[in-house]
Design an enzyme around this catalytic site. Structure first.
Site: not given
Length: 1342
Positions: A798, A755, A961
């Site tokens: 994120h 990621d 996600s």
């Protein structure tokens, strides 16, 4: 709504079962509050209302200790047993070695002595033979010499002495010749053994000395020869006695005595092999072998059907097992024919009976260990030799049960199935005779020149490289190519734009050329059964220009997929790559003066080559780029499977709107669909409780306050973090129960999060994050290593948020992840703008493979199909010794159907790829989430998820996600259970477990493959109790076995795959006394055979022995029973059985309400007081004229009948009324029910109401008399005939109204006054009067 229906139904059932509830309002209200608490469960914030929390947690932890620590306890017990065994064996080996050394020395002395004796004997025999043959000749020679010596006189003594000396010389010479002649004859004698190995010089000297010194030779020669032989023994050639040695060695081998030629290691291995063979024979013996091996404190006792390993004789004496119905030692195995359509059903059942014959109380915990699966695909083909199962089992490599994920990972292609290998050869992946065929469009040259030049330059055996052009179509013009470039799309039907593998006799290319449109499956790159579709040079140029437009970088990454089984570090491959690089550099330097050099990067074992192409090209010189690519291809075409420029990927958050990649339209492809949810047969299912009344009765009878507070106790035992924020996302996937069943995970299990990186210093991540040390196998520079691995700084937050969902630490701070005790590897490939390239993604996947990570999270994707990433993900199937790694991918946040507009890698069609959509708090797919009933597998919470972000902070994010990490965490719990059991599962099997244990979601439209929510408890429980091959009910995970009690454990089996599956059911036994250190395990071997092609295969009976369960049956564990039963009462588990049960309960509730209302109504009418009040309410003082007139008519009719029939109405009714009007007439007008007015028979109305005129009543009687003559049918139709003339009267509204006006009453005013005084009105009650009154009422109303 369904929640309310279900809870109300349960309340009503409890109300029906318990009559005392009617008299206990507080109890009833408390139950309503309990259900209301359950309804609010989804939004609750945990709190702590227990005063003595410390002691409570201690007790609760002790209760769950066998579940939490059973694997650790079992592992330590096994470790202790091996240490003691090793120590005992070491001591025994030392004693044995000492004995062996003494024996060896003794044997060596004996051998040496025997050698000396044999050698001495052989020499003596030869010497004696020679001496015997030479003795006569030597005597003659000596006789001549002695005669010469005795003759002559003394004066001649000197002359004689000289003569004697000369004669002795002659005699010596003749003696030498005589001995040599005898030895020569001896060599020719065939009866002499080993005559060629004898030392004849030595024999010559011995014979000569013996003959010369005949008198003293016998003693001196014998002693001298022995000493000389001992001195010369070590120098002499041992080969003189080879035959003797060979016989001795053979004798020793036959007796099992180690010889001097054997090494010590060989001796140890030989002894260990003997032990293994002996132990194997004991464990698999069908005879009654009651052998007792006490290795220190560990006792191993082998029975017919099972083995007990314990550290106490109490367990051996107290616990007995009946496993004859299930053990492979007794029944050989359970044969279940494999059926693809029925492989998810558990069809066969057996029992294990566990008994406690002692005085102690034991805790029992069940698990499975050491599973092995042998794929029989192709083994029993007709052309191949058939082997027995014993021979096949010997070929299976035994896996080590420790350090399963340690070391460096690689790709292992050896376990490819026969079909996969055939497909690979057809694709050209592993076939050196398969070549790449280029379909090149050259606008500057004609087709013939292209074909000639390429056929001359590139050919390989029988394969040809054809530059095929469509002669009927012109090559796309520069303008058309420019328009296509601006539109970010390509022409699907341009067959010139592809590179394909094909053989000389293959017609697939021809079929592809003829096929057009989306219906042609060959156009789909996801179809693994088709040929590999490769981009041609023109497409690569378009990719280059497109990337140049979107990303202003100095270099672009050209990724080449090399064949998987190549060794890129070999000398040959290094030379090939360097030569290709030099040729490319040479070409660039010829055309660009500012160019310096080309750099490249390789990734092994994933075998990708990335060449960094400088941004020297544009629309004006793209022909140069095309030629450069052709040069590169000509150098590497024998080793390349595919090539393309890097693509761009983005993260999936709900605020993402615009897609940055070009949309490369692809035909929709049917996704690899997992098996539908069918975990158990109805007979053996946990879900059977939905259709069984017994759980409902148990639920209704749950009056024990302790049991009713179990859920509250469990919630308070959970980590402290869960009380500080809403845990709806963890609650609905049932993570809490999963923790109680199998703990928080295992540190040896690694989850690779590819990621945007992670905050490695975050307080909730630092304990679980693992930073791999730099390794040359990563094949990256130090700067790149720091960027991706060592310090993956998360600029967007994120990656940190995703990592916290998977494995946030349970440290009483912040949040906690789905699997709080696993190892996390965070790799950065997304930049600060939430975008990343396929080159970095592939490098990250390569690092995951090298670190043996079985789970990879991908909360990112793109609508552009990237062949390179496709092949990289495909090769994840061959990690972990062929077991494969799981890739969990987010489905996307654009509310699109992935079946039509796929996003990658979520829609890659591989069995180890799992696509996840988002679900909201309302148990509906999130409005932003992508879906697809052929491409999205499962649902997980993705709406308003609270997790970690950089700088020790926390935040709520929304998106798919956030959904994918939940599935990753559940997968990590499954892998942890498998690690504790000592094996690595197949990636496909792990995903099948997630699918089959998922919770069904009710929806009006099918949005995903299974329309189900991931279920952590079900997945862990299924893995804990045997996986998809074998299952036991939830209640038997843990229970108590008291004195004199038995436990019948049902086990169900399924033919999950085609082959042979073996495992051990392990029953851990722990005394209830927490201070006791007694521990034991029962190992029951199981075998399931599903391949019908195995010789002598015959299906086993579906059911085994019949057992009777009596009052001695042990009870289930209370807390565990609540967890198991919670599937029924959990408001989030929407299964089809649950829906059916809810609907049935709802209708039962409605029926109960209806019956209750009728009962209460009848009770109310039977009440005297309430009936009087009801009658009073019928007389309303104030009414309109119409209603007033009706009430007057009713009262006058009642008065009339009293005058007509007299005071004794009951006696005169039938006599007057029935006779006058007739029986049939009375029934015709019995149109409604009659109220019971009997209780008012003593009321006299004569003084209250004026008598009506007799004339009015006579009119009524005459009408009835006329109707008496007509039939029932006409009367019901409302017809009336007047007298004998049968004149018809019309009963219309007008006539009825006119008739009503004909009735006249006297003293109308006084009657009204009397009516107002309704309290004084009492109507005479008689059944007959009431019947007649109501009949007349109906008639008048008509």
């Amino acid at each position: 709504m369904l929640n309310i229906i279900y809870v109300v139904s349960l309340i009503l059932i409890k109300f029906i079962f318990y009559k005392e509830c009617n008299n206990n309002n507080n109890y009833y209200l408390s139950n309503i509050e309990l259900y209301n608490y359950k309804l609010r469960k989804r939004n609750r914030i945990l709190n702590n209302n227990i005063n003595d929390r410390k002691s409570f947690l201690s007790d609760l932890e002790q209760n769950y200790k066998p579940l939490f620590d059973i694997y650790e306890l079992s592992a330590n017990f096994e470790k202790r047993r091996k240490e003691l065994e090793k120590k005992t064996k070491g001591e025994e080996n030392e004693i044995e070695k000492k004995k062996e050394n003494d024996l060896e020395e003794k044997k060596e002395n004996e051998i040496e002595k025997k050698k000396e004796n044999d050698l001495e004997k052989e020499y003596n025999d030869v010497i004696n033979l020679l001496e015997l043959s030479l003795s006569s000749e030597y005597k003659e020679l000596n006789a001549d010499v002695s005669n010469n010596d005795n003759s002559g006189h003394e004066e001649n003594n000197k002359h004689k002495l000289n003569k004697k000396n000369s004669s002795n010389y002659k005699n010596d010479k003749s003696l030498d010749e005589l001995i040599k002649g005898a030895i020569l004859k001896l060599k020719q004698n065939p009866n002499i053994k080993n005559k060629n190995m004898l030392d004849y010089d030595k024999i010559f000297k011995i014979i000569k000395e013996k003959l010369i010194n005949k008198n003293l030779a016998s003693n001196k020669i014998k002693g001298g020869d022995n000493e000389k032989l001992k001195e010369e023994k070590k120098q002499s050639d041992i080969s003189t006695n080879v035959e003797v040695k060979k016989d001795i060695i053979n004798d020793q081998l036959n007796k099992g005595i180690p010889t001097k030629i054997e090494n010590k290691d060989d001796m140890i291995n030989k002894e260990s092999n003997k032990e293994d063979i002996t132990n194997e024979g004991k464990s698999n013996s069908l005879n009654n072998l009651n052998t007792l091996n006490n290795d220190g404190n560990i006792i191993t006792k082998v029975y017919d059907h099972y083995t007990i390993v314990t550290n106490s004789n109490d367990i051996l004496n107290d616990i007995s097992i009946d496993a004859s119905d299930i053990s492979k030692n007794s029944i050989g195995g359970i044969n279940i024919p494999f059926n693809e359509n029925d492989n998810s059903s558990f069809t066969h059942q057996r029992y294990i009976v566990l008994s406690n014959n002692g005085e102690k109380k034991y805790k029992i915990v069940l698990m499975t260990k050491n599973p092995k699966f042998m794929d029989m695909d192709g083994i029993y083909d007709e052309e191949e030799k058939k082997e027995s199962l014993i021979e096949l089992n010997q070929k299976v490599n035994k896996e080590e049960n420790t350090n399963l994920y340690d070391g460096t990972g690689t790709l292992y292609y050896g376990k490819k199935s026969k079909k996969e290998k055939e497909n690979t050869q057809q694709k050209g992946g592993n076939n050196p005779n398969v070549d790449i065929n280029i379909l090149n469009n050259n606008n500057n040259n004609n087709n013939n020149n292209n074909n000639n030049s390429n056929n001359n330059s590139n050919s390989m055996n029988d394969e040809e490289i054809n530059y095929n052009n469509n002669n009927n179509k012109e090559s796309p013009s520069m303008f058309r190519r420019f328009i296509n470039f601006l539109s970010f799309s390509g022409n699907e039907n341009e067959t010139e734009d592809t590179l394909i593998y094909h053989n000389k006799n293959d017609n697939s290319y021809k079929n592809k050329k003829e096929g057009t449109g989306k219906n042609n499956d060959n156009n789909d790159p996801n179809n693994n059964n088709n040929k590999k579709i490769l981009l041609n040079v023109d497409k690569l140029v378009d990719q280059y220009l497109l990337n140049l437009k979107n990303n202003h970088t100095s270099k672009q990454e050209l990724i080449l997929v090399l064949k998987g089984e190549l060794d890129l570090h070999s000398k040959n491959m290094k030379n090939v790559i360097n030569n290709a690089k030099k040729n490319l550099e040479k070409y660039f330097k010829e055309h660009f003066k500012e160019f310096d050099k080309i750099s490249y990067d390789i990734s092994t074992p994933i075998n990708f080559l990335c060449i960094f192409i400088p941004t020297l090209f544009d629309m004006n010189n793209m022909d140069l780029l095309k030629q450069a690519l052709l040069i590169l291809h000509n150098d590497l075409h024998e080793y390349v499977e595919n090539w393309s420029f890097s693509s761009t990927y983005h993260t999936y958050e709900a605020d993402y709107i615009k897609e940055q990649d070009s949309v490369y339209d692809r035909s929709p492809k049917k996704k690899y669909i997992k098996a539908s949810k069918k975990l158990y047969n109805n007979k053996y299912s946990f879900l059977n409780k939905f259709l069984n009344i017994e759980p409902l009765i148990l639920f209704a009878k749950k009056l024990n306050s302790k049991r009713s507070n179990i859920e509250k106790e469990i919630l308070n035992f959970l980590p402290k973090e869960l009380r500080d924020y809403s845990t709806w996302n963890l609650s609905i996937i049932r993570v809490f129960n999963a923790w109680f069943l199998a703990g928080y995970g295992n540190k040896n299990v690694k989850v690779c999060v590819v990621d945007s990186g992670a905050d490695i210093k975050h307080v909730d991540l630092n304990g679980n994050l693992y930073i791999p040390e730099y390794n040359e196998k990563y094949e990256m520079t130090q700067d790149f290593y720091n960027f991706m691995v060592k310090n993956p700084t998360d600029a967007s937050g994120h990656g940190t948020h995703v990592t916290g969902i998977i494995g946030g630490v349970a440290n009483d701070l912040g949040v906690v992840g789905v699997a709080p005790n696993i190892t996390l590897i965070s790799l950065r490939f997304i930049d600060g703008k939430k975008y990343g390239g396929s080159f970095h993604a592939i490098k990250a996947l390569n690092v995951c493979i090298l670190n043996k990570a079985p789970i990879i999270n991908a909360s990112w994707g793109s609508s552009h199909f990237d062949v390179n990433l496709h092949l990289a993900v495909e090769r994840l199937k061959y990690t972990l010794n062929g077991k494969g790694s799981v890739l969990i991918a987010a489905s996307g946040n654009k509310s699109n159907d992935n079946d039509i507009s796929p996003l990658y890698p979520a829609t890659f069609t591989f069995p180890h790829v799992y696509s996840v959509a988002s679900i909201s708090r309302n148990f509906e797919i999130s409005p932003f989430s992508n879906y697809g009933h052929k491409s999205v597998h499962i649902l997980a919470p993705g709406h308003h998820i609270y997790s970690t972000i950089p700088n020790n902070s926390y935040k709520i994010f929304t998106g798919t996600s956030m959904a994918a990490p939940h599935v990753c965490g559940v997968s990590a719990l499954v892998y942890s259970v498998c690690y504790n059991q000592g094996f690595i599962p197949q990636a496909e099997e792990v995903l099948d477990i997630l699918t089959r244990t998922s919770i069904k979601i009710i929806s009006t439209k099918k949005r995903t493959i299974n329309d189900s929510l991931v279920n952590a408890e079900g997945a862990v429980l299924t893995t804990l109790l045997g996986g998809l091959w074998m299952q036991m009910d939830c209640y038997f995970v843990k229970f108590n076995l008291e004195k004199g009690k038995k436990k019948h454990i049902p086990v169900v089996f399924s033919a999950y795959k085609k082959g042979v599956y073996e495992t051990d059911i392990v029953i851990a036994i722990i005394p209830i006394d927490g201070k006791s250190k007694i521990y034991g395990e029962i190992h029951i071997p199981i075998k399931i055979v599903t391949d019908v092609n195995i010789p002598n295969f015959q299906e086993s009976p579906r059911r085994g022995k019949n057992y009777t369960i009596d009052s001695n049956e042990a009870q289930h564990d209370e807390v565990l029973s609540y967890i198991c039963e919670n599937a029924l009462y959990n408001l989030y588990e929407y299964d089809s059985h649950y829906l059916l049960a809810s609907v049935i309960l709802f209708f039962l509730a409605l029926l109960s309400i209806f019956v209750g209302m009728i009962y209460m109504k009848s009770r109310k009418h039977s009440d005297k007081k309430c009936s009087k009040n009801l009658m009073k309410s019928n007389y309303i003082p104030e009414m309109d004229d119409g209603m007033e007139e009706t009430q007057q008519l009713q009262q006058e009719r009642r008065q009339y009948f009293r005058e007509l029939f007299g005071e004794n109405l009951e006696k005169n009714y039938d006599q007057h009324f029935v006779q006058d009007f007739g029986q049939d007439f009375r029934q015709d007008f019995k149109l409604g029910s009659t109220p019971d007015l009997k209780q008012y028979s003593d009321i006299d109305l004569q003084n209250k109401i004026q008598q009506p005129e007799r004339k009015t009543v006579k009119i009524i009687i005459n009408n009835f008399e006329d109707r008496k003559k007509e039939t029932k049918r006409r009367l019901l139709k409302g017809l009336n005939y007047d007298g004998e003339n049968a004149k018809k009267h019309d009963f219309t509204n007008e006539s009825i109204s006119n008739s009503r006006k004909n009735f006249k009453f006297s003293n109308n005013t006084e009657m009204k006054k009397n009516t107002i005084k309704s309290e004084d009105v009492k109507i005479a009650s008689d059944d007959n009067v009431n019947k007649a009154m109501n009949q007349l009422d109906d008639m008048f109303m008509k």
